[in-house]
Write an enzyme that holds these catalytic residues in place. Structure first.
Site, PDB file in Angstrom:
ATOM      1  N   CYS A   3       6.212  -5.310   0.725  1.00 17.09           N
ATOM      2  CA  CYS A   3       6.375  -3.994   0.113  1.00 17.09           C
ATOM      3  C   CYS A   3       6.211  -2.861   1.140  1.00 17.09           C
ATOM      4  O   CYS A   3       7.094  -2.686   1.961  1.00 17.09           O
ATOM      5  CB  CYS A   3       5.432  -3.881  -1.085  1.00 17.09           C
ATOM      6  SG  CYS A   3       6.003  -2.673  -2.263  1.00 17.09           S
TER       7      CYS A   3
ATOM      8  N   GLY B 211       0.870  -1.173   0.000  1.00 17.41           N
ATOM      9  CA  GLY B 211       0.000   0.000   0.000  1.00 17.41           C
ATOM     10  C   GLY B 211       0.902   1.217   0.000  1.00 17.41           C
ATOM     11  O   GLY B 211       1.900   1.245  -0.715  1.00 17.41           O
ATOM     12  N   GLU B 212       0.609   2.183   0.813  1.00 14.41           N
ATOM     13  CA  GLU B 212       1.486   3.344   0.978  1.00 14.41           C
ATOM     14  C   GLU B 212       1.878   3.444   2.448  1.00 14.41           C
ATOM     15  O   GLU B 212       1.022   3.659   3.302  1.00 14.41           O
ATOM     16  CB  GLU B 212       0.756   4.626   0.560  1.00 14.41           C
ATOM     17  CG  GLU B 212       0.874   4.943  -0.910  1.00 14.41           C
ATOM     18  CD  GLU B 212       2.320   5.043  -1.397  1.00 14.41           C
ATOM     19  OE1 GLU B 212       2.605   4.535  -2.497  1.00 14.41           O
ATOM     20  OE2 GLU B 212       3.178   5.613  -0.677  1.00 14.41           O
ATOM     21  N   SER B 213       3.173   3.282   2.697  1.00 17.45           N
ATOM     22  CA  SER B 213       3.609   3.274   4.095  1.00 17.45           C
ATOM     23  C   SER B 213       3.319   4.606   4.791  1.00 17.45           C
ATOM     24  O   SER B 213       3.022   4.638   5.992  1.00 17.45           O
ATOM     25  CB  SER B 213       5.097   2.917   4.179  1.00 17.45           C
ATOM     26  OG  SER B 213       5.851   3.738   3.321  1.00 17.45           O
TER      27      SER B 213
ATOM     28  N   GLU C 207       1.335 -12.249  -2.868  1.00 14.66           N
ATOM     29  CA  GLU C 207      -0.133 -12.463  -2.862  1.00 14.66           C
ATOM     30  C   GLU C 207      -0.742 -12.230  -4.246  1.00 14.66           C
ATOM     31  O   GLU C 207      -1.892 -12.581  -4.482  1.00 14.66           O
ATOM     32  CB  GLU C 207      -0.794 -11.563  -1.800  1.00 14.66           C
ATOM     33  CG  GLU C 207      -0.920 -10.085  -2.141  1.00 14.66           C
ATOM     34  CD  GLU C 207       0.387  -9.292  -2.027  1.00 14.66           C
ATOM     35  OE1 GLU C 207       1.443  -9.897  -1.768  1.00 14.66           O
ATOM     36  OE2 GLU C 207       0.330  -8.060  -2.202  1.00 14.66           O
TER      37      GLU C 207
ATOM     38  N   HIS D 197       5.258  -8.679  -4.219  1.00 13.55           N
ATOM     39  CA  HIS D 197       3.895  -9.000  -3.757  1.00 13.55           C
ATOM     40  C   HIS D 197       3.562 -10.463  -4.044  1.00 13.55           C
ATOM     41  O   HIS D 197       2.920 -10.756  -5.068  1.00 13.55           O
ATOM     42  CB  HIS D 197       2.876  -8.124  -4.492  1.00 13.55           C
ATOM     43  CG  HIS D 197       2.890  -6.691  -4.082  1.00 13.55           C
ATOM     44  ND1 HIS D 197       2.011  -6.179  -3.161  1.00 13.55           N
ATOM     45  CD2 HIS D 197       3.685  -5.672  -4.458  1.00 13.55           C
ATOM     46  CE1 HIS D 197       2.249  -4.890  -2.994  1.00 13.55           C
ATOM     47  NE2 HIS D 197       3.264  -4.555  -3.771  1.00 13.55           N
TER      48      HIS D 197
ATOM     49  N   ARG E  53      12.829   3.379  -0.122  1.00 15.85           N
ATOM     50  CA  ARG E  53      11.514   3.403  -0.777  1.00 15.85           C
ATOM     51  C   ARG E  53      11.649   3.741  -2.261  1.00 15.85           C
ATOM     52  O   ARG E  53      12.569   4.444  -2.662  1.00 15.85           O
ATOM     53  CB  ARG E  53      10.609   4.449  -0.120  1.00 15.85           C
ATOM     54  CG  ARG E  53      10.276   4.129   1.317  1.00 15.85           C
ATOM     55  CD  ARG E  53       9.410   5.215   1.922  1.00 15.85           C
ATOM     56  NE  ARG E  53       8.157   5.347   1.206  1.00 15.85           N
ATOM     57  CZ  ARG E  53       7.427   6.454   1.172  1.00 15.85           C
ATOM     58  NH1 ARG E  53       7.826   7.534   1.814  1.00 15.85           N
ATOM     59  NH2 ARG E  53       6.304   6.479   0.503  1.00 15.85           N
TER      60      ARG E  53
ATOM     61  N   ILE F 114       5.771  -3.442  -7.350  1.00 17.63           N
ATOM     62  CA  ILE F 114       4.970  -2.237  -7.593  1.00 17.63           C
ATOM     63  C   ILE F 114       5.546  -1.088  -6.758  1.00 17.63           C
ATOM     64  O   ILE F 114       5.460  -1.120  -5.526  1.00 17.63           O
ATOM     65  CB  ILE F 114       3.481  -2.469  -7.206  1.00 17.63           C
ATOM     66  CG1 ILE F 114       2.912  -3.685  -7.958  1.00 17.63           C
ATOM     67  CG2 ILE F 114       2.650  -1.211  -7.493  1.00 17.63           C
ATOM     68  CD1 ILE F 114       1.532  -4.122  -7.494  1.00 17.63           C
ATOM     69  N   ARG F 115       6.139  -0.127  -7.433  1.00 17.19           N
ATOM     70  CA  ARG F 115       6.814   0.983  -6.733  1.00 17.19           C
ATOM     71  C   ARG F 115       7.571   0.450  -5.512  1.00 17.19           C
ATOM     72  O   ARG F 115       7.410   0.925  -4.389  1.00 17.19           O
ATOM     73  CB  ARG F 115       5.806   2.074  -6.346  1.00 17.19           C
ATOM     74  CG  ARG F 115       5.385   2.910  -7.558  1.00 17.19           C
ATOM     75  CD  ARG F 115       4.281   3.893  -7.268  1.00 17.19           C
ATOM     76  NE  ARG F 115       3.047   3.200  -6.943  1.00 17.19           N
ATOM     77  CZ  ARG F 115       2.496   3.121  -5.738  1.00 17.19           C
ATOM     78  NH1 ARG F 115       3.031   3.756  -4.738  1.00 17.19           N
ATOM     79  NH2 ARG F 115       1.402   2.445  -5.555  1.00 17.19           N
TER      80      ARG F 115
HETATM   81  N1  GLN Z   1       5.916   2.901  -2.624  1.00 17.33           N
HETATM   82  C1  GLN Z   1       5.167   2.428  -1.476  1.00 17.33           C
HETATM   83  C2  GLN Z   1       5.740   3.034  -0.189  1.00 17.33           C
HETATM   84  O1  GLN Z   1       6.737   3.670  -0.235  1.00 17.33           O
HETATM   85  C3  GLN Z   1       5.170   0.920  -1.402  1.00 17.33           C
HETATM   86  C4  GLN Z   1       4.482   0.345  -2.629  1.00 17.33           C
HETATM   87  C5  GLN Z   1       3.778  -0.959  -2.401  1.00 17.33           C
HETATM   88  O2  GLN Z   1       3.480  -1.364  -1.283  1.00 17.33           O
HETATM   89  N2  GLN Z   1       3.446  -1.608  -3.490  1.00 17.33           N
HETATM   90  O3  GLN Z   1       5.207   2.879   0.856  1.00 17.33           O
END
Ligand code: GLN
Length: 193
Positions: A76, A46-48, A173, A171, A103, A135-136
């Site tokens: 992630c 997600g987004e930390s 999952e 990921h 990150r 993913i990112r």
């Molecule tokens: N870029 C997100 C972060 O810095 C992590 C991306 C992800 O969980 N797929 O939190």
């Protein structure tokens, strides 16, 4: 035995389905107090930064007590949360993993890709090639001496374990292969490793 999936943001449903597929009882954790009812936890991608905001100080402290003592798997953004040092930019980590993590380490051009990596033999459910969805994604930059590498992509460590805590920068999952979650579940069922 109950496995919690932190369900405040991100792709928690895919983890829930995967753990249920493997026969685990799953609880979606939305309130810090629910941590008292579970035996192990998954922190999803997600987004930390959003996790940090939603958790607030109380939620962060409660989560920290959990991850320092109980089996936890972070993917992630979850791996970023578990680190003891976060870069690019710097932000608080829960300190369950003796690692520095960077990150968004793959840059904007290749922010998401499906790679092939390999699990090293001691991934308990079997080694060999593994599909890896990034993913990112972050990268582990420095690993403490007590951190074990369970899988690599190229030269990069992408799945690690320290005591009862596992983390991946990809990921699992989102791939059909169940070995990574099965390895976590096996560790949870064994009490420790
Ligand atoms: N870029 C997100 C972060 O810095 C992590 C991306 C992800 O969980 N797929 O939190």
């Amino acid at each position: 035995m109950k496995v919690g999936v932190l369900a405040i943001q991100g792709d928690f449903e895919a983890h829930r389905r995967r753990m249920e597929q493997l026969g685990a009882a799953v609880v979606e954790v939305r309130k810090p107090e629910q941590l008292d009812e579970i035996d192990a936890l998954i922190i999803p991608g997600g987004e930390s930064t959003t996790f940090l905001k939603v958790l607030g100080e109380h939620g962060f402290e409660k989560l920290k007590q959990f991850v320092l003592t109980r089996p936890t798997f972070g993917t992630c953004a979850g791996a970023i949360m578990l680190a003891n040092r976060v870069e690019n930019p710097s932000q608080p980590g829960l300190g369950a993993l003796n690692v520095t993590i960077r990150r968004n380490a793959y840059g904007r051009q290749v922010d998401s890709f499906i790679g092939k990596g390999s699990a090293v033999a001691d991934l308990e459910c079997g080694g060999g090639p593994l599909e890896m969805v990034f993913i990112r994604a972050p990268k582990f930059e420095h690993l403490g001496s007590n951190v074990e590498v369970l899988a690599r992509q190229g030269d990069d460590p992408v799945l690690i374990r320290q005591g009862k805590v596992m983390a991946s920068t990809f990921h699992p999952e989102l791939s059909d292969d169940t070995r990574v979650h099965a390895a976590f579940l096996k560790m949870v069922r064994n009490g420790n490793k």
